[in-house]
Design a protein around this motif. Sequence first.
Motif: not given
Length: 185
Positions: A146, A150, A176
């Motif tokens: 994650q 990002q 996503t």
Amino acid sequence: MVDSLGDSLDRALESAFTRPIPKSAQAQMKYLVKQLKGTKTTAQALGISQRTVERYVAGKLKRPRQDLRGRLEREVKKRWQPQVRAKAKKKAASTDGLVVSTRARFGFTAAPGTTDDARIRDITQALPPEFADRLFTAREQGATEQQLQQIAADGLAQMYFRANNSRAHGLGVEFTDVEHIEIEL
């Protein structure tokens, strides 16, 4: 299987290798024993017994089962040509940057009334060296998938959606449902 950004970074560095990794299980095992300075640490890294490592090194065992073959190859690739790997990282992080090709869901957050619903997009975009540096540094420090995504999303937001911050100021990008992601140096 969904691609992982961390695995893609590793594959990108492997593309810089100047020589192929050892082919045979015996050669790979010998390389690992030398790199890890012993059969015991090699056995622990691979999740097998020390005696099994010794048998591969001696050539008594030749064909590892599929799961061991995969772990063996992964461990060898992790340690193969460290100077070449470091040079490729330095070049990407200082001058060249990297290219991200992805198929993922992108959505936007912006001022009220200007939001765009998320949708699947195919994007191939060159990212500047500072994003390559951030990705490699985060990967070395054990960042989660994650966190890596990002960083990539920040880079894509700046370079693709905001055209290197020349338009759409304040546009936040959500990254996503990653279907595919590939990194090239």
